[in-house]
Design an enzyme around this catalytic site. Structure first.
Site, short mmCIF file in Angstrom:
data_model
loop_
_atom_site.label_atom_id
_atom_site.label_comp_id
_atom_site.label_asym_id
_atom_site.label_seq_id
_atom_site.Cartn_x
_atom_site.Cartn_y
_atom_site.Cartn_z
CE LYS A 155 -0.49 0.93 5.03
NZ LYS A 155 -0.16 2.35 5.16
CG HIS A 247 -4.95 -0.18 7.05
ND1 HIS A 247 -4.56 -1.37 6.58
CD2 HIS A 247 -4.11 0.49 7.26
CE1 HIS A 247 -3.20 -1.29 6.20
NE2 HIS A 247 -2.84 -0.19 6.91
#
Length: 491
Positions: A155, A247
């Site tokens: 990410k 997330h």
């Protein structure tokens, strides 16, 4: 539901190519995690690990082994000594790679594959800054290292819809989607995965997991730390891109999905993506952006920065299960506690038999199902009971399940360890699909185009006061109801 245990067969023989091998993520998580997998008997029977970095940061094989030894000693759970360590250490080698000169890496990978023998699989883990994703992927394609290989990409996967689409196009020019593993270590947590087991294995919960019984849902991940010297990264990213898109939205997908036909990767990822398709675009009026006092004085931060260190937002899911149920998400730096909590709050009974029910405090909140997905995590059901005595007074009660009390933890896997194992096995169930990540950036677009100014908050608090107004008439589970949570660390 899969558990973190030895599969019937280990992964195929592998050469793992670790880009960014001298960086912080490799030092804290990846190198200790690979060694722990080996100690647990979960690595392939024959494997090699090739570290890589630009030539300016190149190491010799011996220097890389010393680097890995120091990483395991500082951040691992086992000793970097003895025969087991020596056997693992012997699998490590290093090959520098610049886009214009990848030959040292090609030589190192070739030597590793010859040492393994046969036709080992190749797994490339891109633990590099997002700005380097495209150039590394292009180099893998140009040199043939991508041929038949799988790739793990860290990410954040893009910073908005346009950049996510461009990155997907770059990746898909070299790797088809079946070989792409976009990693989010939250989804490797046992307690996040257990949301699926809690729902779909228990007739106690699945029938009430809907708008008829649940009034609102909270996903709350406060942090006590600040930006820890990462001004360059954080000024470009902020809490929304760093935490929410990557997330919290992923956890929302698990909480809100319909029952999949199976727990296989295709069915599981399809149901999660359907949740994302049904998400309502974010309304900037339903988002609170905050910035802790002192952030602008951090080294490397613009003294006029409008980067958010706190986000609280309300969103919804426009489908028959969840229509009208608000989902409240919150995360931020320098807050009052470090927690990772999902709480589902149930509607009050339609007939109010208890007129003396408290209007404030835990008893006023009523019923909630709480999942703490920090390691090792716990689940609690909150309800009201009669207080002992002659009067009919209500007081809160709780039933708890704690992983630490129920299972031996030494064989459990951390998120990264579980997901690296899954990537070697070719199991994409806990990895994000291209269309899913693009949809999340599409949902986020109204906020990214028109963010409201940040509001200041004191370090150690729970963010701007506007976050309380956002969730009204409800209240945040943290910290009001959480003073006696099991393992919460609350004073």
């Amino acid at each position: 539901m899969k558990a973190a245990q030895t599969p019937q067969e280990p992964p195929d023989d592998h050469v793992v190519v670790l880009f960014g091998a001298t960086g912080d993520l490799a030092r804290r998580k990846l190198l200790p995690g690979l060694y722990r997998l080996d100690r647990a008997g979960l690595m392939p029977r024959r494997f090699r690990i090739v570290g890589s970095a630009p030539a300016a940061s190149a190491l010799t094989d011996e220097e890389f082994r010393a680097h890995a030894r120091d990483a395991v000693r500082e951040f691992g759970t086992g000793e970097a000594t003895g025969p087991q360590w020596e056997a693992f250490e012997a699998t490590l080698s290093f090959g520098a790679a610049d886009p214009e000169d990848p030959q040292p890496l090609l030589d190192a990978v070739g030597a590793a594959e010859r040492a393994v023998g046969g036709g080992p699989r190749r797994l490339c883990h891109l633990a590099v800054p997002p700005s380097a994703f495209a150039s590394v992927v292009a180099m893998l394609g140009r040199t043939g290292l991508a041929d038949g290989a799988r790739v793990i990409i860290e990410k954040p996967f893009g910073t908005d819809l346009a950049s996510a689409r461009a990155l997907n196009e770059t990746v898909h020019a070299v790797f088809d989607e079946s070989r792409v593993f976009r990693i989010d270590h939250f989804l490797g947590k046992e307690s996040v995965d257990n949301i699926l087991a809690l729902r779909f294995a228990n007739g106690l919960f699945e029938p009430v997991w809907n708008r008829e019984h649940i009034s609102h849902v909270q996903i709350d991940v406060p942090e006590t730390i600040g930006i820890e010297g990462r001004a360059g990264f954080f000024e470009e990213t902020g809490t929304f891109r760093d935490m929410v898109v990557t997330h919290l939205f992923q956890v929302l997908g698990f909480v809100a999905m319909e029952p999949p036909a199976s727990l296989g990767a295709q069915d599981l990822r399809e149901e999660k993506t359907r949740v994302f398709r049904a998400m309502e675009p974010l309304d900037p009026a339903h988002v609170v952006r905050g910035q802790y006092a002192g952030y602008r004085a951090e080294p490397g931060v613009d003294p006029h920065s409008d980067t958010e260190t706190f986000v609280a937002l309300r969103t919804g899911i426009d489908n028959p299960r969840w229509a009208g149920v608000p989902f409240h998400l919150r995360s931020g730096k320098s807050l009052g506690q470090r927690r990772q909590v999902v709480s589902l709050h149930f509607r009050r009974p339609p007939l109010e038999l208890f007129p003396d029910r408290p209007r404030t405090g835990p008893a006023a909140h009523g019923n909630a199902l709480v999942v703490d997905f920090d390691d090792p995590g716990w689940i609690a059901a909150r309800f009201l009971v009669k207080e002992p005595g002659p009067a009919m007074r209500l007081c809160p009660a709780r039933m708890d399940f704690r992983y630490a009390d129920s299972f031996r933890q030494q064989h459990g896997l951390e998120g990264y360890e579980r997901l690296i194992l899954d990537a070697m096995l070719g199991d994409q169930a806990l990895f994000t699909r291209a269309d899913g990540i693009e949809r999340l950036w599409e949902v986020s677009d109204p906020l990214l185009r028109n963010p409201r100014p940040v509001q200041p908050y004191a370090a150690g608090s729970w963010g701007p006061a506007a976050a309380e107004e956002l969730i009204a008439p409800h209240h945040w589970y943290l910290p009001d109801m959480a003073a006696d949570d099991p393992g919460s660390g609350t004073p």
